[in-house]
Design an enzyme around this catalytic site. Structure first.
Site, PDB file in Angstrom:
ATOM      1  N   HIS A  82       0.835  -1.193   0.000  1.00 14.07           N
ATOM      2  CA  HIS A  82       0.000   0.000   0.000  1.00 14.07           C
ATOM      3  C   HIS A  82       0.870   1.242   0.000  1.00 14.07           C
ATOM      4  CE1 HIS A  82      -3.408   2.582   0.855  1.00 14.07           C
ATOM      5  NE2 HIS A  82      -2.634   3.211   1.712  1.00 14.07           N
ATOM      6  N   ASP A 161     -15.082   3.262   7.910  1.00  7.43           N
ATOM      7  CA  ASP A 161     -13.998   4.194   7.570  1.00  7.43           C
ATOM      8  C   ASP A 161     -14.447   5.165   6.490  1.00  7.43           C
ATOM      9  OD1 ASP A 161     -11.208   5.222   7.271  1.00  7.43           O
ATOM     10  OD2 ASP A 161     -11.501   4.358   5.287  1.00  7.43           O
ATOM     11  N   ARG A 168     -14.453  13.399   8.673  1.00  7.74           N
ATOM     12  CA  ARG A 168     -13.204  14.048   9.101  1.00  7.74           C
ATOM     13  C   ARG A 168     -12.760  15.097   8.090  1.00  7.74           C
ATOM     14  NH1 ARG A 168      -9.615   9.329   8.933  1.00  7.74           N
ATOM     15  NH2 ARG A 168      -7.946  10.812   9.299  1.00  7.74           N
ATOM     16  N   SER A 183      -7.451   4.400   9.740  1.00  7.16           N
ATOM     17  CA  SER A 183      -8.223   4.465   8.504  1.00  7.16           C
ATOM     18  C   SER A 183      -7.571   3.609   7.415  1.00  7.16           C
ATOM     19  CB  SER A 183      -8.312   5.932   8.072  1.00  7.16           C
ATOM     20  OG  SER A 183      -8.746   6.061   6.753  1.00  7.16           O
ATOM     21  N   LYS A 187      -8.726  -0.751   6.083  1.00  5.08           N
ATOM     22  CA  LYS A 187      -8.986  -1.225   4.716  1.00  5.08           C
ATOM     23  C   LYS A 187      -7.999  -2.338   4.345  1.00  5.08           C
ATOM     24  CE  LYS A 187      -8.933   3.153   3.735  1.00  5.08           C
ATOM     25  NZ  LYS A 187      -9.137   4.557   3.520  1.00  5.08           N
TER      26      LYS A 187
HETATM   27  N1  URA Z   1      -5.857   7.921   3.562  1.00  8.32           N
HETATM   28  C1  URA Z   1      -6.819   7.215   4.174  1.00  8.32           C
HETATM   29  O1  URA Z   1      -7.269   6.190   3.661  1.00  8.32           O
HETATM   30  N2  URA Z   1      -7.266   7.657   5.360  1.00  8.32           N
HETATM   31  C2  URA Z   1      -6.803   8.769   5.969  1.00  8.32           C
HETATM   32  O2  URA Z   1      -7.251   9.094   7.039  1.00  8.32           O
HETATM   33  C3  URA Z   1      -5.809   9.492   5.302  1.00  8.32           C
HETATM   34  C4  URA Z   1      -5.344   9.043   4.100  1.00  8.32           C
END
Ligand code: URA
Length: 433
Positions: A82, A161, A168, A183, A187
């Protein structure tokens, strides 16, 4: 349990229990807790921070809030990668066939781009016919037969999320380390891999602008992953200038292919080998980084990595002849050089701004619904540390619309900063955790 008490506890600096975190995540996902209470809690977390135990619990609760990918039918250690995102980041396109050619199964979920950073799926769609809309069965079958498959992110992966991130974003609570780490990791955990290699970007084109913050984020994510039972590594890499030379979609795919042919830019090639080595070691295909690198280099030299990309493109409906003839990937017809406005050395590049130039040409999405033009982009000819003469081309624009050339040229030139003193080249790899 009451949401009011949870907000007050955090506001006063208390540590939330597992039950309290699960309560607010479940309630918010189901729509039983309103946005205003959750935004208040986010602001309390922003100021009071979260402990490692709270961060882990928040991650797990969000990962459990929707579908989880079951990769158990895939043989071998599944290693995911990632990137926290950046300009010119086409790493997945080159890295995944490289590691798959060395025997690490790649079962990856990828996203589309939003804003000035591109998405792997958009780039892959430069191959005519290519689709990531494959069924779970085809996904698993392709990984077991050819070693690689990439599918689009399902809507129901970590839905908590998705909701929380959108909230957010509009309540000035994105840039809290625990919230960002949980966050991203929620995932990744829901996507099912046994091991995860993170590429945490640092610099003017990255989410984290300072090395200190980037290392802290990397550490936080590695800790979460390990506590959740996954093997983890994080590479902290430079994003103070675009990665490689190509910025766009089809143009980045061309560069990704050239790198698989062993002709890629030095910085991009180095990043692929560094991340790939970590993936091979975690995947049990090499005992150490040195052996892993030799295997990756051999996969490129022998043409096996390129062949793997062709197999993958074909298996997902794409025209694999483009892999062997990247010049077939269409670039926009208006080709204009950007010329240096002064003599000197390139001292600094406002990396975000280069991404915005690509966006202005039509290569990125302003909103989720925007259509993007895969053929537009920029090819950088000079980067930090390079010496230039006034009037020398520093980049080439590929545009579909003549009217965009001048504003993009002006913006691009403002992003390049020159000095008359010699400047050191930037270090790509800042550290590995
Ligand atoms: N990328 C994400 O998936 N979440 C965040 O909070 C910031 C960047």
């Amino acid at each position: 349990m009451r949401m009011y008490d949870i907000i007050m506890k955090k506001r006063n600096g208390g540590e939330l229990s597992k039950e309290e975190i699960r309560f607010f995540i479940d309630g918010y996902t189901k729509g039983e807790i309103p946005d205003y209470q959750v935004s208040s809690l986010m602001m309390a977390i922003y100021f009071q921070k979260m402990t490692a135990a709270e961060t882990l619990e928040l991650t797990l609760a969000m990962a459990d809030s929707g579908d989880k990918l079951d990769l158990s039918a895939i043989n071998g250690v599944k290693v995911d990668k990632h990137s926290t995102g950046g300009v010119g980041d086409k790493t997945s396109l080159t890295l995944t066939p490289m590691v798959a050619a060395c025997g690490v199964p790649v079962a990856k979920m990828s996203g589309r781009g939003l804003g000035h950073t591109g998405g792997t799926i958009d780039k892959l769609e430069s191959f005519p016919g290519f689709s990531t809309g494959i069924s779970n069965d085809t996904f698993i079958k392709n990984v077991n037969s050819i070693g690689i498959a990439i599918m689009g992110q399902t809507a129901d992966l970590a839905p908590a999320d998705k909701k929380l991130y959108a909230l957010r974003d509009v309540t000035a609570t994105v840039d809290n380390m625990s919230l960002i780490a949980s966050s991203i990791m929620s995932k990744k955990l829901a996507a099912g891999a046994d091991a995860i290699v993170l590429d945490v970007k640092t610099g003017s084109g990255a989410f984290m602008k300072t090395e200190e913050d980037s290392f802290a984020l990397a550490k936080e994510m590695v800790t979460i992953g390990k506590n959740a039972g996954r093997k983890m590594k994080a590479v902290i890499s430079n994003m103070d200038q675009p990665l490689g030379n190509a910025v766009g979609n089809a143009i980045e795919v061309r560069e990704a292919i050239e790198t698989l042919q062993g002709k890629g830019p030095e910085d991009f090639t180095e990043l692929c080998y560094t991340l790939g080595s970590q993936m091979l070691v975690l995947g049990g295909k090499a005992t150490d980084e040195k052996e892993a690198r030799a295997k990756l280099e051999e996969a490129v030299k022998s043409g096996k990595a390129l062949e793997k990309l062709a197999q993958f493109v074909k298996a997902q409906g794409g025209d694999d002849s483009y892999v062997y003839h990247p010049e077939k990937l269409k670039l926009a017809p208006i080709e204009k050089d950007i010329l240096a406005s002064t003599d000197g050395y390139i001292e600094h590049i406002d990396c975000d701004e280069i991404g915005i130039c690509s966006l202005m040409l039509g290569g990125g999405r302003e909103t989720k619904e925007s259509e993007i033009d895969l053929s537009v982009g920029l090819l950088l000819k000079k980067k930090v540390g390079d010496k230039v003469s006034k009037g020398e081309p520093i980049a080439t624009i590929y545009a579909s619309d003549e009217a965009k050339v001048l504003p993009v040229t002006e913006r691009f030139l403002k992003a390049y900063h020159f000095t008359d003193k010699e400047v050191e080249k930037q270090t790509l790899i800042k550290g590995i955790i």
